[in-house]
Write an enzyme that holds these catalytic residues in place. Structure first.
Site, PDB file in Angstrom:
ATOM      1  N   CYS B 252       0.853  -1.185   0.000  1.00  0.00           N
ATOM      2  CA  CYS B 252       0.000   0.000   0.000  1.00  0.00           C
ATOM      3  C   CYS B 252       0.887   1.232   0.000  1.00  0.00           C
ATOM      4  CB  CYS B 252      -0.987  -0.020   1.158  1.00  0.00           C
ATOM      5  SG  CYS B 252      -0.236  -0.126   2.783  1.00  0.00           S
ATOM      6  N   ARG B 257      -2.243  -0.692   5.490  1.00  0.00           N
ATOM      7  CA  ARG B 257      -3.461  -1.224   4.899  1.00  0.00           C
ATOM      8  C   ARG B 257      -3.196  -2.606   4.301  1.00  0.00           C
ATOM      9  NH1 ARG B 257      -4.881   3.654   0.991  1.00  0.00           N
ATOM     10  NH2 ARG B 257      -2.644   3.982   1.241  1.00  0.00           N
TER      11      ARG B 257
END
Lengths: 155, 297
Positions: B252, B257
């Site tokens: 990410c 994330r």
């Protein structure tokens, strides 16, 4: 930033707040920051629900909105500055930064706010407590406050 | 001694159901007085460093992704000595069951869980739905910080070879399955940073060539809990054509994330080999002469 700015003094109230922070351990600085977060005043009724009147501080990781009002005065540089902030309770760090700036700058005159050195956010010993990365949000808040003050006091 | 797993019926379809606990289960453990014992420690891991201090689940101890899990000089995770100190101070021994929860649909909780896994901490679980679900259910919160008895945690060598990918690994991986979990605008290259996070930008926008765009949030329900196994399979297997035996790299912006997606693929869908490229776009998008692709998926 010029060398002058790096050593420029803070306005009296902001300086007191900075000294309070610096005197504490990193852990206690977080507690004091939480007090500022808790104490951030709500938007007055005339502004709440009018997000379009507020400027979004994009540099903050969570939504923060701010509005600067400058009272008319002659000369304009002597006008009194008022600050309004809105940030959700899930963003206490951002609220804490806003709370410090509110307590330290609200009610000052235009020329006093514009004289606040741009490195002021680094004088609270917060880099050690919250990490330098997170402090950038406070730097952005201060620069946007000064920009609005400049715009709104130019007659 | 590890604590028995939550046998909540909604978890049984997942590959490793013992990696999740429900808010009901946690409330039960709290009521029995099991939280904050050598058997079970509850950790809160948030993006906002002060959020824990505004109120947390009773008995929870704070862990900060930046201050506690990242080295403060080199861009890397803490070493074994520091990790042992961070865990020992929180009353965690090598055999303690650790339950982690946090804000933002458990991004930072999943990130902490992934770092714990680098050090081979065996029993570490996520609270399904995280902090938001606990709060939404009107469950108890407190500002009381528990006092921890410091315990011994052994100094363990971090294993970066299994679930972590570096830039060179990722470069060599081009052409094999890769999942970009950022927002569509970041993937296409229109945005140099995540909406709301402009300070973590990059010199170049776009994605690693061949990466599939599967924003992390697709794996989560509205309330922050994970989607059912069937729904997750529909996304990652049917739609994206991945299979659990694939060698997958997820990335990410800074690896938080993608920790969430790493958790989904590894523990909920049972993929054998998923690595998180934690350098992610803040490294790739600033690196000189690495290949980049732009445009919508």
């Amino acid at each position: 930033m010029t060398a002058d700015q790096a050593t420029a003094p803070l306005p009296a109230v902001l300086e007191e707040i900075a000294q309070d922070f610096v005197a504490l351990s990193a852990r206690d600085r977080l507690t004091l920051l939480l007090d500022f977060s808790d104490g951030l005043p709500e938007l007055p009724e005339r502004l709440s629900g009018h997000a379009e009147l507020l400027e979004r501080v994009e540099e903050c990781q969570t939504p923060l909105f701010l509005l600067v009002e400058v009272e008319d005065a002659v000369p304009p540089q002597s006008g009194t500055v008022h600050l309004y902030f809105q940030a959700p309770p899930e963003a206490p760090t951002t609220r804490g930064f806003a709370g410090i700036l509110h307590e330290g700058l609200d009610g000052l005159r235009v020329n006093e706010v514009l004289a606040v050195p741009d490195d002021a956010p680094y004088r609270f010993g917060l880099a050690e407590a919250v990490s330098p990365l997170r402090l950038r949000g406070m730097v952005a808040m201060l620069s946007r406050i000064k920009r609005q003050v400049r715009l709104k006091s130019a007659h | 001694m590890a604590i028995a797993r939550d046998d909540n019926a909604t978890f049984t379809d997942y590959a490793h159901p013992g990696r999740l606990v429900s808010t009901e289960w946690l409330a039960g453990q709290l009521k029995e007085g099991f939280v904050g014992t050598p058997n079970l420690v509850l950790l809160e891991s948030d993006e906002d460093v002060l959020l824990y201090d505004t109120g947390h689940i009773p008995g929870a101890v704070k862990i900060d992704w930046h201050a506690d899990l990242n080295d403060q000089v080199t861009r890397d995770y803490v070493n074994g000595d520091r990790f042992a100190q961070v865990l020992g101070e929180r009353g965690i021994g090598r055999g303690t069951t650790v339950v982690i929860y946090g804000d933002k649909s458990n991004w930072w909780a999943a990130y902490a869980l992934w770092v714990f896994t680098l050090f081979g901490h065996e029993d570490v679980r996520l609270l399904n739905g995280g902090r938001a679900k606990w709060v939404a259910e009107g469950r108890e919160m407190t500002r009381d910080v528990p006092t921890q008895t410091v315990v011994h945690y052994p100094v363990v060598q971090r294993d970066d070879s299994t679930i972590r990918a570096f830039k060179d690994d990722t470069l060599a991986h081009i052409g094999q399955p890769m999942v970009d979990v950022r927002s569509p605008g970041e993937f296409s290259g229109e945005l140099l940073h995540m909406p709301d996070y402009p300070q973590e930008g990059a010199m170049r926008g776009g994605h690693i060539p061949g990466a599939r765009s599967v924003p992390w949030a697709r794996a989560a329900n509205e309330d922050g809990t994970f989607k059912s196994r069937a729904d997750l399979e529909a996304i990652y297997l049917t739609e994206q054509g991945l299979t659990p035996s694939d060698d997958v790299v997820a990335y990410c912006r800074i690896g938080e994330r993608s920790s969430h997606t790493w958790f989904v693929l590894t523990h909920l869908l049972g993929f054998d080999k998923v690595r998180n490229y934690d350098g992610s776009w803040t490294e790739w998008g600033n690196a000189v002469r690495v290949p980049i692709e732009v445009g919508a998926p």
